[in-house]
Design an enzyme around this catalytic site. Structure first.
Site, short mmCIF file in Angstrom:
data_model
loop_
_atom_site.label_atom_id
_atom_site.label_comp_id
_atom_site.label_asym_id
_atom_site.label_seq_id
_atom_site.Cartn_x
_atom_site.Cartn_y
_atom_site.Cartn_z
N ASN A 277 -3.87 0.80 -2.55
CA ASN A 277 -2.57 0.00 -2.84
C ASN A 277 -1.57 0.80 -3.65
O ASN A 277 -1.98 1.88 -4.25
CB ASN A 277 -3.09 -1.15 -3.66
CG ASN A 277 -4.00 -1.95 -3.07
OD1 ASN A 277 -5.24 -1.75 -3.01
ND2 ASN A 277 -3.68 -3.10 -2.46
N HIS B 11 0.75 -1.23 -0.03
CA HIS B 11 0.08 0.05 -0.14
C HIS B 11 0.78 1.19 -0.07
O HIS B 11 2.02 1.03 0.34
CB HIS B 11 -0.90 0.11 1.28
CG HIS B 11 -2.12 -0.98 1.21
ND1 HIS B 11 -3.21 -0.41 0.98
CD2 HIS B 11 -2.35 -2.24 1.03
CE1 HIS B 11 -4.06 -1.57 0.74
NE2 HIS B 11 -3.55 -2.50 0.91
N CYS C 233 -9.52 5.01 2.38
CA CYS C 233 -11.04 4.90 3.19
C CYS C 233 -11.48 6.31 2.84
O CYS C 233 -11.00 7.46 3.27
CB CYS C 233 -10.71 4.53 4.55
SG CYS C 233 -12.10 4.60 5.68
ZN ZN Z 1 -4.54 -4.43 0.72
#
Ligand code: ZN
Ligand code: COA
Length: 307
Positions: A252, A212, A243
């Site tokens: 990612n 990420h 989020c």
């Molecule tokens: Zn992930």
């Protein structure tokens, strides 16, 4: 300096799963459109859905429909994430080509994610492998998450991560990837994990990385891993994910940014960068917010005039 980089790398697209599970839910039709756009870019592995409880991850509801409606291109592997045997049954019924199971190296993170101990999850992986074994040739991949550190427990001993990995291999998984779930990895941590894996007999070509870009170290980590001979990387188109309720959170590593860097370094991915950039713009339109991908904004080449 880079003469020892691998000549080819396998990029797995995880935007339709890891990306979208962290976005506001979008309709099944749009998820299908995204997968189909991605399969037209030359990507050979796409994580298309996850068969989790819809109550746990509303954005992944309707996984059966997604799998049924996508246009299955020959040669493309459509995989699905499953949290347990129930998920594996669903994924097999939906004809997923490959299954991903996730176990955290961290006890606390594992309990928060799937409400089970690490021991219980490892036993569950054995159940999934057993189920899949009856259905022909479908690989099961284990993703060891929080492999570079845990948001609750902090640093994890890389030797402990390697020990969990060996237990997963004993359960019969076909391959393993290592997840930087919350973006704690740095090139130093990548090196230390690869060292610890080597100590238990796993070489770079046994390792996949699921990185990420939460703290901006994503491509630096890729380079560190490439220099050690790692050839499998997960990425999400446009950098889908993060989020929606956490400002600044990112997803990612970005597929087209990764492919751009690899192509310029002479590492073949078999993926068409222009087609990826087009898919990134589609992803951005579908989620209705600006995505963090940088090549999609700057253009894939230095002399590209942005529209
Ligand atoms: Zn992930
Ligand atoms: N798909 C659909 N339903 C499922 C399911 C699955 N994979 N696994 C369990 N269920 C259902 C059960 O059938 C049961 O239904 P019932 O109440 O109608 O009998 C109910 O969920 C509760 O089952 P239980 O085994 O107690 O599950 P749980 O509530 O402890 O949830 C997980 C555990 C793992 C299934 C759930 O937390 C989950 O799906 N998490 C997703 C985690 C994730 O995707 N994280 C991000 C990726 S790493």
């Amino acid at each position: 300096m880079h003469h020892s980089l691998p000549s080819t790398v396998e990029v797995r697209e995880v935007g339709p799963r890891d990306g979208l599970q962290n976005e506001d839910p979008i309709p099944v039709d749009d998820r299908v459109r995204l997968v189909d756009a991605l399969s037209g870019t030359g990507l050979s592995r796409i994580e298309a859905a996850s068969f989790v409880r819809p109550e746990a991850i509303p954005a992944m509801a309707g996984a059966e429909e997604v799998m049924a409606r996508i246009d299955r291109r020959p040669g493309v592997v459509y995989s699905a994430l499953v949290p347990n045997a129930r998920g594996a049954e669903r994924a097999l019924a939906a004809d997923a080509d490959e299954l991903q199971v996730v176990v955290s190296a961290s006890e606390t993170h594992n309990r928060k994610n799937v409400r089970r101990s690490v021991d219980e999850s490892i036993t569950g992986v054995g159940e999934v492998v057993g189920l899949v074994g009856h259905e022909g040739d479908r690989p099961v991949e284990a993703i060891v998450s929080t492999a570079f550190g845990c948001p609750y427990e902090g640093d994890l001993d890389p030797a402990g991560v390697a020990a969990v990995t060996l237990r997963l291999i004993e359960q019969g998984v076909d391959r393993c990837s290592f997840g930087d779930t919350t973006g704690m990895a740095t090139p130093r941590r990548v090196d230390e994990l690869l060292d610890a894996l080597e100590d238990v007999g796993l070489v770079a070509t046994d390792v996949g990385l699921h990185l990420h870009n939460t703290r901006g170290t994503g491509l630096a980590n890729v380079l560190a891993a490439l220099e050690r001979g790692v050839t499998r990387f997960d990425a999400s188109i446009g950098g889908l994910g993060g989020c929606p309720y956490a400002p600044g959170a990112t997803g990612n590593i970005v597929t087209e940014d990764l492919v751009h860097m690899l192509a310029d370094m002479g590492v073949d991915t078999g993926v068409d960068l222009d087609a990826l950039v087009a898919a990134a713009h589609l992803a951005q339109d579908l989620v209705g917010r600006e995505l963090p991908g940088q090549v999609m904004r700057a253009g894939p080449r230095w002399n590209t005039v942005s529209a």
